[in-house]
Motif scaffolding. Structure first.
Motif, PDB file in Angstrom:
ATOM      1  N   PHE A 244      -8.808  -1.195  -6.193  1.00  0.00           N
ATOM      2  CA  PHE A 244      -7.501  -0.766  -5.684  1.00  0.00           C
ATOM      3  C   PHE A 244      -6.767   0.064  -6.741  1.00  0.00           C
ATOM      4  O   PHE A 244      -6.086   1.050  -6.410  1.00  0.00           O
ATOM      5  CB  PHE A 244      -6.672  -1.988  -5.291  1.00  0.00           C
ATOM      6  N   TYR A 245      -6.922  -0.326  -8.004  1.00  0.00           N
ATOM      7  CA  TYR A 245      -6.297   0.442  -9.088  1.00  0.00           C
ATOM      8  C   TYR A 245      -6.964   1.815  -9.245  1.00  0.00           C
ATOM      9  O   TYR A 245      -6.279   2.834  -9.391  1.00  0.00           O
ATOM     10  CB  TYR A 245      -6.397  -0.349 -10.392  1.00  0.00           C
ATOM     11  N   VAL A 246      -8.301   1.850  -9.195  1.00  0.00           N
ATOM     12  CA  VAL A 246      -9.036   3.109  -9.359  1.00  0.00           C
ATOM     13  C   VAL A 246      -8.709   4.077  -8.232  1.00  0.00           C
ATOM     14  O   VAL A 246      -8.579   5.289  -8.453  1.00  0.00           O
ATOM     15  CB  VAL A 246     -10.551   2.833  -9.426  1.00  0.00           C
ATOM     16  N   LEU A 247      -8.544   3.550  -7.028  1.00  0.00           N
ATOM     17  CA  LEU A 247      -8.310   4.397  -5.858  1.00  0.00           C
ATOM     18  C   LEU A 247      -6.833   4.671  -5.600  1.00  0.00           C
ATOM     19  O   LEU A 247      -6.501   5.304  -4.587  1.00  0.00           O
ATOM     20  CB  LEU A 247      -8.925   3.740  -4.614  1.00  0.00           C
ATOM     21  N   THR A 264      -9.455   9.530  -0.704  1.00  0.00           N
ATOM     22  CA  THR A 264      -9.470   8.108  -1.098  1.00  0.00           C
ATOM     23  C   THR A 264      -8.586   7.239  -0.213  1.00  0.00           C
ATOM     24  O   THR A 264      -8.529   6.019  -0.411  1.00  0.00           O
ATOM     25  CB  THR A 264      -8.997   7.962  -2.561  1.00  0.00           C
ATOM     26  N   PHE A 265      -7.909   7.825   0.767  1.00  0.00           N
ATOM     27  CA  PHE A 265      -6.986   7.054   1.600  1.00  0.00           C
ATOM     28  C   PHE A 265      -7.701   5.916   2.327  1.00  0.00           C
ATOM     29  O   PHE A 265      -7.297   4.753   2.237  1.00  0.00           O
ATOM     30  CB  PHE A 265      -6.307   7.975   2.621  1.00  0.00           C
ATOM     31  N   LEU A 266      -8.768   6.229   3.056  1.00  0.00           N
ATOM     32  CA  LEU A 266      -9.471   5.208   3.820  1.00  0.00           C
ATOM     33  C   LEU A 266     -10.135   4.160   2.923  1.00  0.00           C
ATOM     34  O   LEU A 266      -9.985   2.945   3.168  1.00  0.00           O
ATOM     35  CB  LEU A 266     -10.494   5.855   4.748  1.00  0.00           C
ATOM     36  N   PRO A 267     -10.872   4.575   1.859  1.00  0.00           N
ATOM     37  CA  PRO A 267     -11.435   3.549   0.970  1.00  0.00           C
ATOM     38  C   PRO A 267     -10.367   2.664   0.330  1.00  0.00           C
ATOM     39  O   PRO A 267     -10.562   1.444   0.192  1.00  0.00           O
ATOM     40  CB  PRO A 267     -12.176   4.366  -0.102  1.00  0.00           C
ATOM     41  N   ARG A 268      -9.226   3.258  -0.031  1.00  0.00           N
ATOM     42  CA  ARG A 268      -8.174   2.482  -0.685  1.00  0.00           C
ATOM     43  C   ARG A 268      -7.651   1.394   0.240  1.00  0.00           C
ATOM     44  O   ARG A 268      -7.513   0.232  -0.162  1.00  0.00           O
ATOM     45  CB  ARG A 268      -7.030   3.411  -1.118  1.00  0.00           C
ATOM     46  N   TRP A 269      -7.380   1.721   1.480  1.00  0.00           N
ATOM     47  CA  TRP A 269      -6.846   0.734   2.403  1.00  0.00           C
ATOM     48  C   TRP A 269      -7.907  -0.240   2.882  1.00  0.00           C
ATOM     49  O   TRP A 269      -7.598  -1.377   3.252  1.00  0.00           O
ATOM     50  CB  TRP A 269      -6.144   1.433   3.562  1.00  0.00           C
TER      51      TRP A 269
END
Length: 434
Positions: A244-247, A264-269
């Motif tokens: 979560f920090y990396v993204l 990175t929006f979808l991977p982050r969520w």
């Protein structure tokens, strides 16, 4: 309007809200027990961020419900972590670690097979570095602090063994002594040996039976289990938080930043959703484990000692500032005079700390209890609020002490801890001022 009562008593003033008498002591906060005026003047702001906020919401959702279950005796016995939620959490944790393994394997393949392109090895090295950060890893014994083994402190380990037997578990392989006002248990090394962290800042301010209750609480975590303390689930929570920090999105200063944030929006969520889910699956069991550890504290040291331990935990927040004050006071002078002042400050440091905490009046204890009830989960979402733990400990049982800590045993244990006490007093006086 203020008035001073007879000699030896404290100054008393009127409460500005309700007019009730308010004891005044320059060492502590002035507050009104009748209307709670000024009861919590220094309330800290909750930790910011989506993850802490989500954990606070989950903790509030359990709160009183879990405490009520414990008071009814609904969770007194049996290990934590044998239900469907725990199994699902374990499976999810394995999935998270599977992604880390996939990163490592992909990185190795890119480094080994991609030398012709020049770019692939660089990408592979990046993936290997990320996998190294995300990997679950066992705790290591500290290299800069006193570590005691059975041969170093046989009576201390004998006490720990006896407390462990009283709560239904074994003892530990090593005791790490540090100056903080804390205590904890964990495992270390690939063989998962047991380790107890014993903070002198807490140990030294406890009466003898409350020390037994402290050991009972910590060993109770081994007896009842806690999935979030394990290397699999605990490692997965840390890995997801790292993801979560990396993204995390970057400030959109240019087109490239906007493009990266969109990608990175979808991977982050997705990571955020997995982290909230894993929290949801484990947080209730973790808080229940704390309550069960408190039951272990009462069984080992007595209900009275377990309740007293909760109060000492409330005042233990003053330990750090007091140790820093001692350090600053010892270092204000330089040269040989300063060296002598530091040496004098090291002598009897822990006794002075115990005396300082022992002088805390009941009026301040009551204020801290009310503060704990007001703050609830707002500061620490992974532990039940101290006021609920205290309430459950007081209503459970009552238990008589299974392990007694008499003067002879206390004296022998103190002798075994003497080298660690001296070394840590030296560290506090020389380092805490900074």
């Amino acid at each position: 309007m203020e008035s001073r009562s007879t000699a030896g008593a404290r100054t008393v003033r009127e409460c500005p809200e309700c007019g009730a008498p308010v004891p005044v002591d320059e060492r502590y906060v002035d507050w009104c027990a009748a209307c709670d005026w000024n009861v919590d003047p220094g309330a800290p702001d909750p930790e910011q961020g989506r993850i802490p906020a989500a954990r606070r919401r989950l903790a509030h959702a359990y709160g009183e419900q879990l405490a009520a279950e414990m008071e009814r005796g609904g969770g007194e016995s049996g290990p934590v972590g044998r239900d469907a939620a725990t199994l699902l959490a374990f499976a999810l944790s394995l999935l998270v670690h599977g992604v880390t393994v996939m990163l490592a394997v992909t990185g190795i393949l890119l480094v080994v097979l991609g030398w012709d392109t020049g770019v692939q090895p660089a990408v592979g090295a990046l993936l290997l570095g990320l996998a190294a950060v995300l990997r679950p890893r066992p705790t290591r014994l500290p290299k800069d602090g006193p570590v005691l083994y059975r041969a170093d402190a046989p009576r201390l380990f004998e006490l720990i063994d006896e407390v462990g037997a009283a709560v239904g578990t074994a003892g530990v392989h090593a005791v790490v002594v540090d100056p903080e006002a804390n205590a904890a248990v964990t495992t270390y090394g690939l063989r998962a040996r047991r380790m107890m962290i014993l903070g002198l800042g807490l140990w030294e301010i406890l009466p003898p039976q409350e020390r037994v209750a402290l050991l009972g609480h910590e060993l109770g975590h081994f007896a009842h289990g806690d999935t979030r303390r394990g290397i699999v689930t605990g490692g997965a929570l840390r890995a997801l938080a790292t993801w979560f920090y990396v993204l995390a999105p970057t400030p959109p200063d240019g087109l490239l930043d906007r493009f990266v944030n969109a990608v990175t929006f979808l991977p982050r969520w997705t990571v955020y959703g997995l982290l909230v889910l894993l929290d949801h699956l484990t947080l209730r069991a973790t808080q229940r484990a704390e309550y069960l550890a408190d039951v272990s504290a009462a069984k080992a040291g007595s209900t009275e000692a377990a309740v007293g331990l909760m109060d000492r935990i409330l005042v233990s927040r003053a330990v750090g500032p007091e140790l820093r004050r001692e350090s600053v006071a010892a270092q204000v002078r330089g040269g040989s005079a300063g060296r002598q002042a530091r040496e004098r400050a090291e002598q009897g440091l822990w006794e002075r700390l115990a005396s300082h905490v022992g002088a805390v009046p009941e009026h301040e204890y009551e204020r801290l209890r009310r503060v704990a009830a007001r703050r609830g989960h707002s500061v620490d979402s992974t532990h039940p609020p101290t006021h609920l733990r205290r309430r459950c400990a007081a209503t459970g049982g009552p238990y008589a002490a299974q392990v007694t800590y008499d003067e002879d045993r206390a004296s022998t244990v103190a002798q075994e801890l003497a080298p660690a006490r001296a070394a840590l007093a030296r560290r506090v006086i020389r380092d805490y001022a900074g």
